[in-house]
Scaffold this motif. Structure first.
Motif, PDB file in Angstrom:
ATOM      1  N   THR A  43       1.638  -7.141   3.361  1.00  0.00           N
ATOM      2  CA  THR A  43       1.272  -7.984   2.218  1.00  0.00           C
ATOM      3  C   THR A  43      -0.148  -8.530   2.321  1.00  0.00           C
ATOM      4  OG1 THR A  43       2.199  -9.961   3.261  1.00  0.00           O
ATOM      5  CG2 THR A  43       3.675  -8.659   1.879  1.00  0.00           C
ATOM      6  N   SER A  44      -0.699  -8.617   3.547  1.00  0.00           N
ATOM      7  CA  SER A  44      -2.053  -9.133   3.732  1.00  0.00           C
ATOM      8  C   SER A  44      -3.137  -8.084   3.476  1.00  0.00           C
ATOM      9  CB  SER A  44      -2.232  -9.663   5.157  1.00  0.00           C
ATOM     10  OG  SER A  44      -1.424 -10.791   5.390  1.00  0.00           O
ATOM     11  N   VAL A  45      -2.724  -6.881   3.111  1.00  0.00           N
ATOM     12  CA  VAL A  45      -3.664  -5.767   3.009  1.00  0.00           C
ATOM     13  C   VAL A  45      -3.603  -5.153   1.621  1.00  0.00           C
ATOM     14  CG1 VAL A  45      -4.327  -3.543   3.996  1.00  0.00           C
ATOM     15  CG2 VAL A  45      -3.302  -5.291   5.455  1.00  0.00           C
ATOM     16  N   LEU A  46      -4.762  -4.791   1.078  1.00  0.00           N
ATOM     17  CA  LEU A  46      -4.824  -4.018  -0.161  1.00  0.00           C
ATOM     18  C   LEU A  46      -5.150  -2.570   0.179  1.00  0.00           C
ATOM     19  CD1 LEU A  46      -4.894  -3.798  -3.285  1.00  0.00           C
ATOM     20  CD2 LEU A  46      -7.350  -4.231  -3.131  1.00  0.00           C
ATOM     21  N   ASN A  47      -4.255  -1.667  -0.156  1.00  0.00           N
ATOM     22  CA  ASN A  47      -4.478  -0.232   0.000  1.00  0.00           C
ATOM     23  C   ASN A  47      -4.385   0.444  -1.363  1.00  0.00           C
ATOM     24  OD1 ASN A  47      -4.603   0.005   2.939  1.00  0.00           O
ATOM     25  ND2 ASN A  47      -2.438  -0.568   2.907  1.00  0.00           N
TER      26      ASN A  47
END
Length: 373
Positions: A43-47
């Protein structure tokens, strides 16, 4: 190992930044192997599948949601490698979340190089990059860089040996897009000027250079390129300060910074001749840095800047994210503890992940000027 996605970090601060030590929060993500590389997923990452993702800038909108603008460009064996792809075909995309630090979802592409509109000669024809979103007086301003390929240079000229990637790299300028609301932007109702906001004044390099300055010219901070825009309002004289990076060669490449001033957030901006963040090493040369994010703290009446320190000369120890402060936004001093963040991410599962680099840090700032995310 090289990770190319965007990670959100909660930053713990206290009311007086000059006495605070920043403690990065835990990253809600796990390291997952995908084909030939490892990436963070959580959830802390945008991919975005099939894309490199880089340089996110987030703002809270009039709807109370959090709106991100970021660079992305195609990845995979059929596309250019990371170091070339951002120059050849970077675009600016938009994602949104109900939270400032997690669960961002891609919505749509906002800007592409104007070659996609059939305008190969536009200043931002090839790629757009470095998004930096700000809001002044109820209006949004999306600062960014752009470039185009001027084509192969004539034989026996200083730029004749440059390949396409190098020609685009040496042709970068800063622009701005204005819009009244996020809804207007998504509907395509915004102003995209045909001319850049800021261009380099000097082009000094010993060899392999496009359109060089005459012999004997000294390089100014805006040498060859202007990139990495960061804009802040100075209450003391009601000026807008646009920070940028140029390139110096003495004899090898290093990033150097300057600032341009304006009476309005959309310019015109007039660059100063002085170098900014001008910390020098024992050899008397500027320390190499880039990607500044600058903000103003109303309580302390001070400016702060976080940026990437290549060598550790600014952090005072090892490479990482460094922090400096200023009373006027022009003359900068080193903090008592200049290390803002080392090259390490702490994951919620207890893993401490050493990374090759932390780049283009951009922050959400509280109403009092304290970094939050």
């Amino acid at each position: 190992m090289r990770l190319k996605n965007f990670v959100f970090l909660m930053v713990m601060g206290i009311s007086c930044i000059c006495e605070a030590q920043v403690k990065p929060g835990l990253v809600d993500a796990k390291l997952v192997r995908m084909v030939e590389s490892q990436v963070l997923v959580g959830t802390s990452v945008l991919n975005n599948d099939g894309y490199f993702v880089w340089g996110g800038s987030v703002i809270e909108g009039e709807d109370g949601r959090f709106h991100m603008f970021y660079s992305r460009w195609p990845s995979g064996p059929e596309h250019a490698k990371f170091a070339d792809g951002w120059l050849l075909d970077s675009e600016i995309a938009y994602a949104v979340s109900d939270f400032p630090d997690r669960d961002f979802k891609f919505v749509q592409v906002i800007l592409q190089g104007r070659i996609h509109e059939g305008r190969p000669n536009a200043w931002d024809a090839q790629s757009v990059h470095n998004p930096h979103i700000k809001k002044f007086h109820g209006k949004y301003y999306l600062y960014h860089t752009g470039s185009r390929d001027p084509g192969e240079q004539p034989d026996k000229t200083p730029g004749a040996s440059l390949n396409k990637r190098s020609r685009i790299q040496q042709n970068q300028k800063i622009g701005v897009v204005e819009f009244e609301s996020i809804d207007d932007l998504l509907a395509g109702s915004f102003t995209r000027p045909d001319k850049p906001l800021l261009i380099p004044r000097t082009r000094v390099k010993k060899e392999n250079v496009l359109n060089p300055s005459p012999a004997g010219v000294d390089p100014l901070p805006d040498n060859l390129i202007v990139v990495n825009p960061s804009v802040v309002y100075r209450p003391s004289d009601k000026k807008y300060l646009l920070y940028f990076k140029g390139n110096l060669y003495d004899p090898y490449w290093k990033g150097a910074h300057g600032v341009a001033l304006s009476d309005a957030p959309d310019g015109p901006f007039v660059p100063l001749d002085k170098f900014i963040f001008d910390l020098k090493g024992a050899d008397g040369k500027l320390a190499s840095a880039e990607d500044p994010y600058v903000w103003y703290n109303d309580t302390e009446k001070k400016f702060y800047a976080v940026f990437k320190d290549f060598t550790g000369k600014i952090t005072g120890s090892v490479p990482g994210l460094a922090i400096m402060y200023s009373d006027d936004g022009e003359d900068w001093l080193t903090m008592e503890n200049p290390m803002f963040m080392p090259l390490q991410l702490a994951l919620k599962d207890g893993m401490h992940l050493n990374v090759d680099r932390l780049e283009r840090p951009q922050l959400l700032i509280s109403a009092h000027g304290i970094p939050m995310v």
